[in-house]
Motif scaffolding. Structure first.
Motif, PDB file in Angstrom:
ATOM      1  N   THR A 189       0.831  -1.204   0.000  1.00  0.00           N
ATOM      2  CA  THR A 189       0.000   0.000   0.000  1.00  0.00           C
ATOM      3  C   THR A 189       0.868   1.259   0.000  1.00  0.00           C
ATOM      4  O   THR A 189       1.751   1.401   0.857  1.00  0.00           O
ATOM      5  N   PRO A 190       0.680   2.181  -0.961  1.00  0.00           N
ATOM      6  CA  PRO A 190       1.456   3.423  -0.982  1.00  0.00           C
ATOM      7  C   PRO A 190       1.210   4.258   0.277  1.00  0.00           C
ATOM      8  O   PRO A 190       0.124   4.213   0.869  1.00  0.00           O
ATOM      9  N   LEU A 191       2.218   5.014   0.677  1.00  0.00           N
ATOM     10  CA  LEU A 191       2.091   5.856   1.873  1.00  0.00           C
ATOM     11  C   LEU A 191       1.253   7.092   1.593  1.00  0.00           C
ATOM     12  O   LEU A 191       0.610   7.639   2.503  1.00  0.00           O
ATOM     13  N   ASP A 192       1.306   7.575   0.359  1.00  0.00           N
ATOM     14  CA  ASP A 192       0.520   8.729  -0.058  1.00  0.00           C
ATOM     15  C   ASP A 192       0.829   9.955   0.795  1.00  0.00           C
ATOM     16  O   ASP A 192      -0.060  10.653   1.279  1.00  0.00           O
ATOM     17  N   THR A 193       2.127  10.218   0.989  1.00  0.00           N
ATOM     18  CA  THR A 193       2.569  11.414   1.709  1.00  0.00           C
ATOM     19  C   THR A 193       3.314  12.326   0.739  1.00  0.00           C
ATOM     20  O   THR A 193       3.645  11.923  -0.382  1.00  0.00           O
ATOM     21  N   GLU A 194       3.615  13.517   1.178  1.00  0.00           N
ATOM     22  CA  GLU A 194       4.284  14.487   0.310  1.00  0.00           C
ATOM     23  C   GLU A 194       5.674  14.003  -0.090  1.00  0.00           C
ATOM     24  O   GLU A 194       6.087  14.148  -1.244  1.00  0.00           O
ATOM     25  N   TRP A 195       6.399  13.401   0.869  1.00  0.00           N
ATOM     26  CA  TRP A 195       7.765  12.969   0.575  1.00  0.00           C
ATOM     27  C   TRP A 195       7.826  11.610  -0.141  1.00  0.00           C
ATOM     28  O   TRP A 195       8.768  11.336  -0.875  1.00  0.00           O
ATOM     29  N   SER A 196       6.805  10.768   0.046  1.00  0.00           N
ATOM     30  CA  SER A 196       6.859   9.434  -0.562  1.00  0.00           C
ATOM     31  C   SER A 196       6.532   9.438  -2.054  1.00  0.00           C
ATOM     32  O   SER A 196       6.837   8.479  -2.758  1.00  0.00           O
TER      33      SER A 196
END
Length: 385
Positions: free
Chosen positions: A354-361
């Motif tokens: 599952t992708p983290l879906d954060t600004e840095w990821s």
């Protein structure tokens, strides 16, 4: 061909032919062909059904109705895996497959008629699915029509295997004979007389001896005037070489089926030696051409030229076919991230996480080892480094 000629071709020149014997030989021949072909087709169909059908709008990967249609539910009666497997199976087995859209569902046609033209669109009519016949005609631009090859591979394969089938039948007959029971019968003159005696002899050979030979343990009542002597010896024992001959011919059928569908023979036979190279060849020469055929037809019919040139299209991701062990590729993952090839979220999707879906990821990172020398100088780096 007249029906009488057909029967002559089927039964041969014998005056008396037992139908079950002829059908048994024919079914053995067909079974080997069908088995080899079905194994090959199921391998390809199962592989492509694992692929993700990615949809892009304006160059960005999106998940909308089209994505759901191809990856989850193409119609009310099939999920995407069943749907894709049926498409590939029909395409490879029948050399063509027709898919139409009906009330927002993608439907695979069981049968259809196609009128072909030179400069105008072909017309499809009498399209059936299960017990339903679609009343209208469809133009080529309204359907997804997949055609695998110019010639039917199954028919070519059957012609190729015809000589091997004859050899296989001979090998099987030899194997059966080598383990069969043999003997001689002497009849006294009195047994060769009237019709009643002849009937007894016929009954003895057709039924009593047959049951006696087929039974694991049995006794037989031999009439007076009949002398039977068993002739079994060393030559009647089944040899290993007889079985090897049969196995080699069956193996040959699988190798020819593998070549027909561009599958590495070792992969179809289940050999695991050098599996990485074998799988790579399988994806390159067998899977990729079929995937290209599917995606090109979908893109030209469901997206069109204008949308495709604006980076709106469907892409079939074949990297999903190979199982990924994240622990065995940990070093490669590090290189892919540090070189800026993939973002962290991008790699998480690749390995099925599952992708983290954060600004840095979602950003792409790159280490100084991959930076330009001029930029390192501008940033004040040591020139000696």
């Amino acid at each position: 061909m007249k029906i009488l000629d057909w029967f002559r071709n089927f039964f041969g020149d014998k005056e008396v032919v037992y139908l079950n014997e002829k059908i048994a030989n024919l079914s053995t021949r067909i079974a080997i062909e069908e088995f080899a072909i079905n194994i090959a087709i199921n391998l390809i169909a199962g592989s492509i059904s694992k692929c993700e059908f990615q949809t892009y709008l304006g160059g960005k990967k999106t998940k909308g109705d089209e994505y759901y249609l191809w990856n989850i539910e193409p119609n009310k009666n099939q999920n995407s895996t069943e749907f894709i497997q049926e498409i590939i199976s029909k395409l490879l087995y029948e050399n063509e497959c027709l898919v139409i859209e009906h009330n927002g569902n993608l439907i695979i046609a069981d049968t259809f008629n196609q009128k072909e033209y030179a400069v105008v669109e072909n017309i499809f009519e009498n399209i059936t699915r299960k017990d339903f016949t679609f009343p209208r005609k469809y133009r080529m631009s309204e359907v997804l029509y997949f055609k695998y090859n110019n010639k039917n591979i199954k028919r070519l394969f059957s012609n190729l295997m015809s000589n091997y089938n004859d050899l296989l039948e001979l090998a099987i007959k030899k194997y059966k004979r080598s383990g069969g029971r043999k003997g001689t019968v002497e009849l006294e003159t009195i047994m060769q007389g009237d019709e009643t005696k002849k009937k007894q002899i016929e009954d003895m050979f057709l039924y009593k001896f047959k049951n006696y030979f087929e039974a694991e343990n049995a006794v037989i009542n031999i009439p007076k005037g009949v002398k039977y002597e068993e002739k079994n010896g060393e030559g009647s024992r089944k040899s290993t070489s007889d079985m090897v001959d049969i196995q080699n011919l069956i193996k040959e059928a699988f190798q020819r089926a593998a070549q027909a569908f561009k599958i590495p023979p070792a992969l179809l036979m289940g050999d695991v030696a050098g599996i990485e190279d074998v799988t790579s060849n399988y994806l390159t020469f067998s899977i990729d051409p079929i995937v290209d055929l599917l995606s090109e037809e979908v893109n030209r019919k469901r997206y069109g030229k204008i949308n495709y040139l604006k980076d709106s299209f469907l892409k079939i991701d074949t990297t999903c076919i190979k199982h990924i062990d994240i622990f065995s590729i940990a070093e490669k993952i590090d290189k892919l991230i540090s070189s800026g090839m993939y973002s962290i979220d991008g790699l998480l999707e690749k390995v099925g996480d599952t992708p983290l879906d954060t600004e840095w990821s979602v950003k792409h990172w790159i280490t100084k080892n991959y930076s330009e020398i001029t930029k390192l100088d501008q940033e004040g780096g040591d020139k000696d480094e």
